[in-house]
Design a protein around this motif. Structure first.
Motif, PDB file in Angstrom:
ATOM      1  N   PRO A 306       0.788  -1.230   0.000  1.00 19.75           N
ATOM      2  CA  PRO A 306       0.000   0.000   0.000  1.00 19.75           C
ATOM      3  C   PRO A 306       0.820   1.280   0.000  1.00 19.75           C
ATOM      4  CG  PRO A 306       0.180  -0.792   2.230  1.00 19.75           C
ATOM      5  CD  PRO A 306       0.949  -1.785   1.373  1.00 19.75           C
ATOM      6  N   ALA A 347     -10.363  -6.355  -0.854  1.00 18.18           N
ATOM      7  CA  ALA A 347      -9.285  -5.464  -0.424  1.00 18.18           C
ATOM      8  C   ALA A 347      -8.785  -4.616  -1.588  1.00 18.18           C
ATOM      9  CB  ALA A 347      -8.135  -6.271   0.177  1.00 18.18           C
ATOM     10  N   GLU A 350     -11.086  -1.742  -2.159  1.00 15.68           N
ATOM     11  CA  GLU A 350     -10.827  -0.678  -1.181  1.00 15.68           C
ATOM     12  C   GLU A 350      -9.650   0.182  -1.623  1.00 15.68           C
ATOM     13  OE1 GLU A 350     -10.064  -2.568   2.510  1.00 15.68           O
ATOM     14  OE2 GLU A 350     -12.085  -3.407   2.714  1.00 15.68           O
ATOM     15  N   ARG A 351      -8.605  -0.470  -2.126  1.00 19.10           N
ATOM     16  CA  ARG A 351      -7.410   0.260  -2.535  1.00 19.10           C
ATOM     17  C   ARG A 351      -7.700   1.222  -3.687  1.00 19.10           C
ATOM     18  NH1 ARG A 351      -2.585  -2.218  -1.662  1.00 19.10           N
ATOM     19  NH2 ARG A 351      -2.501  -3.066   0.445  1.00 19.10           N
ATOM     20  N   LEU A 354      -9.221   4.179  -2.139  1.00 23.01           N
ATOM     21  CA  LEU A 354      -8.263   4.944  -1.351  1.00 23.01           C
ATOM     22  C   LEU A 354      -7.281   5.702  -2.246  1.00 23.01           C
ATOM     23  CD1 LEU A 354      -7.467   2.371   1.484  1.00 23.01           C
ATOM     24  CD2 LEU A 354      -8.607   4.584   1.766  1.00 23.01           C
ATOM     25  N   MET A 492      -2.571   5.453   6.773  1.00 30.77           N
ATOM     26  CA  MET A 492      -3.532   4.459   6.292  1.00 30.77           C
ATOM     27  C   MET A 492      -2.809   3.271   5.665  1.00 30.77           C
ATOM     28  SD  MET A 492      -6.472   6.982   4.778  1.00 30.77           S
ATOM     29  CE  MET A 492      -7.650   5.705   4.374  1.00 30.77           C
ATOM     30  N   ALA A 493      -1.701   3.530   5.007  1.00 34.51           N
ATOM     31  CA  ALA A 493      -0.898   2.437   4.463  1.00 34.51           C
ATOM     32  C   ALA A 493      -0.279   1.614   5.587  1.00 34.51           C
ATOM     33  CB  ALA A 493       0.190   2.987   3.544  1.00 34.51           C
ATOM     34  N   ASP A 496      -2.786  -0.765   7.023  1.00 35.32           N
ATOM     35  CA  ASP A 496      -3.356  -1.691   6.048  1.00 35.32           C
ATOM     36  C   ASP A 496      -3.087  -3.136   6.498  1.00 35.32           C
ATOM     37  OD1 ASP A 496      -4.308  -1.885   2.996  1.00 35.32           O
ATOM     38  OD2 ASP A 496      -2.771  -3.402   3.361  1.00 35.32           O
ATOM     39  N   ASP A 497      -4.045  -4.024   6.256  1.00 29.19           N
ATOM     40  CA  ASP A 497      -3.918  -5.381   6.781  1.00 29.19           C
ATOM     41  C   ASP A 497      -3.595  -6.429   5.718  1.00 29.19           C
ATOM     42  OD1 ASP A 497      -6.304  -5.427   5.428  1.00 29.19           O
ATOM     43  OD2 ASP A 497      -7.497  -6.243   7.079  1.00 29.19           O
ATOM     44  N   VAL A 498      -3.178  -5.995   4.530  1.00 26.35           N
ATOM     45  CA  VAL A 498      -2.873  -6.958   3.470  1.00 26.35           C
ATOM     46  C   VAL A 498      -1.445  -7.477   3.589  1.00 26.35           C
ATOM     47  CG1 VAL A 498      -2.677  -7.292   0.974  1.00 26.35           C
ATOM     48  CG2 VAL A 498      -4.588  -5.957   1.904  1.00 26.35           C
TER      49      VAL A 498
END
Length: 545
Positions: A306, A347, A350-351, A354, A492-493, A496-498
């Motif tokens: 991210p 996900a 979402e990106r 964002l 926010m990056a 991020d949970d990825v």
């Protein structure tokens, strides 16, 4: 302790004494116990933490001031040791000062562990532009037996808890043959042993030599395996066992990462000098002197990493702060055209949102981009390709197009394919990381070069622009909402949970290419190793005008 200046240092110690049987200590130097370090005495300040620097004598039981000191004859590292005169003595701080009249108060000076300002690993990792890196930040820690040491510079093992550890991560770069450099730390407590494995097959083992200092970095503490064949997705494992020189004190198996460099370059990487004592100067505002021409940015952000959230916000803010917003003729994001398995469909969706917000919100708040449409490259693929192709077709010798490759190269390839071949000679593509070059699903980097464009390659910008998140507290705490908003996208990056490797980091590495361009690129000697301080200086200079 490392002493830069020889001389006499007066010793102050903060101790907790309850009576006459726990109120004394000796201080020594380099294994010796000089007379003027003996019998430091506390008579006052019982049952509380109290600073003292007096020597007990036959004539003065409670001690004579200014008689507890150490004479440091030579600059360098020296061992300072303390020995209790009585059982039960406690102390938590000591101060060495050349000021004979200095007296500490309350808690005294704030105690901070200071590690070298410069990272040795980062320095040698940047020594060859084509280097690919796996720093310790890319290895998992939880449950491995390792812990972060020296403010996150190294991984190590706590020998009081265990004697070995193991961690594994993926090789994420292009298939090929590399020289592999393992970067460890020499220690004076013992020789730890490291074993490097690829897909559970041992590549080799290494023991750094015993160091003269508490710990040392440099050529002798690295090892090299040449011509190692690797494939994307290979499992890279580091196993470590702590060593001991005397069976009493143990090393901690400290190491900082792995470097993959082109075959034949490994020895150059290992022998890169370590500039550890750099002069710290006030960072001036970089000079804005871009080359002629226009600029286009192609970023991803929809891929697992991210980092483009913070990178996009910083890039747009830098262009505005530099007064070059009118030179930006194309900006697209989410250029990863094929979703990899590491990010789910939800996900990725979402990106996209964002990244669009990072573009539109930063542009609106900082102003100056009203004539530009920020395009989603995957969801508006044809429009994006046409827009970039038009910018290419407008290029001339006097008005070239500089393309920032901040993601996979496919959109650039399609735009070059759709544009006039005669214009390609006026296109320059700035890149900083092989992870982008080698990630195309439809175009290889060599195919991009075959279009006849000019490659402008600069060092890996992660070296200085992927930093611990506290290095951006100045933006978080700034009173101007525009600066806070830039920080927010980097944060926010970080949450991020990825992926796991951005935890605790604030990463605007791709914006380093913008910094390079606005300060001159390869025409006017642009900043090729930009720092957070460079970004900060440019943004705040604009804000505070």
């Amino acid at each position: 302790m490392r002493f830069n200046n020889p001389g006499r240092y007066y010793v102050w110690v903060r101790a907790y004494s309850t009576g006459s049987e726990d109120n004394g200590i000796h201080v020594g130097l380099d294994g010796e116990w000089p007379e003027y370090g003996k019998r430091m005495q506390w008579c006052k300040g019982k049952n509380k933490w109290t600073w003292e620097s007096k020597q007990r004598t036959k004539e003065e039981h409670c001690g004579v001031p200014h008689q507890i000191y150490l004479d440091i004859e030579k600059a360098g590292t020296h061992d300072i040791q303390f020995s209790m005169r009585e059982d039960g003595f406690k102390f938590d701080k000591f101060i060495l000062t050349k000021d004979r009249n200095y007296t500490p108060k309350d808690e005294g000076l704030k105690v901070t562990t200071l590690w070298p300002m410069e990272s040795y690993y980062k320095q040698i990792a940047a020594s060859v532009i084509e280097n690919k890196t796996l720093p310790i930040a890319d290895f998992p820690i939880a449950g491995t037996g390792f812990y972060k040491h020296a403010g996150g510079k190294w991984l190590g093992i706590n020998p009081n808890k265990q004697k070995q550890a193991e961690t594994t991560t993926d090789f994420t770069f292009k298939n090929g043959t590399y020289d592999l450099v393992f970067v460890a730390v020499g220690e004076n407590d013992g020789q730890s042993e490291f074993e490097i494995s690829i897909n559970n097959k041992t590549l080799g083992t290494f023991k750094p030599p015993l160091s003269n200092e508490v710990f040392e970095e440099g050529e002798n503490n690295n090892t090299l395996w040449e011509k190692v064949q690797l494939k994307k997705g290979d499992k890279i494992t580091v196993r470590a066992k702590v060593g001991s020189a005397d069976g009493k004190e143990w090393a901690r198996a400290r190491w900082s990462g792995i470097i993959f460099t082109p075959v034949g370059k490994g020895k150059d990487v290992i022998t890169t000098p370590f500039q550890s004592n750099l002069e710290i100067v006030q960072n001036p505002v970089p000079i804005i002197q871009p080359p002629t021409g226009r600029i286009a940015v192609v970023a991803d952000g929809n891929s697992p990493d991210p980092d483009d959230l913070g990178g996009t916000a910083v890039s747009i803010a830098l262009l505005r702060a530099a007064g070059l917003e009118d030179r930006l003729v194309h900006y697209s994001h989410s250029c990863d055209l094929v979703r990899p398995k590491r990010i789910s469909e939800k996900a990725e969706k979402e990106r996209h949102a964002l990244m669009q917000s990072a573009c539109d919100m930063t542009a609106r708040r900082w102003g100056g981009f009203d004539e530009l449409t920020f395009l989603d490259a995957k969801w508006n693929k044809e429009k994006t390709i046409k827009d970039l192709a038009n910018a290419i077709d407008d290029s001339t010798a006097d008005n070239p197009l500089w393309i920032i490759e901040a993601g996979e190269p496919d959109i650039i390839g399609y735009a070059l394919e759709s544009s006039s071949k005669s214009k390609h000679q006026y296109v320059k593509v700035i890149t900083h990381h092989p992870a982008n070059d080698d990630a195309g699903d439809f175009f290889t980097w060599q195919q991009i070069l075959n279009f006849g464009i000019e490659e402008v390659r600069i060092p890996d910008q992660n070296t200085n622009l992927k930093v611990t998140i506290d290095k951006w507290n100045w933006a978080r705490d700034h009173k101007d909402a525009r600066v806070q908003q830039v920080w927010l996208f980097g944060k926010m990056a970080e949450v991020d949970d990825v992926v796991r490797f951005q935890k605790g980091k604030w990463d605007c590495s791709d914006a380093g290419m913008i910094l390079y361009w606005i300060t001159g690129a390869n025409v006017n000697n642009g900043i090729s190793r930009g720092t957070v301080d460079d970004v900060k200086s440019i943004l705040l200079n604009y804000i505070e005008k």
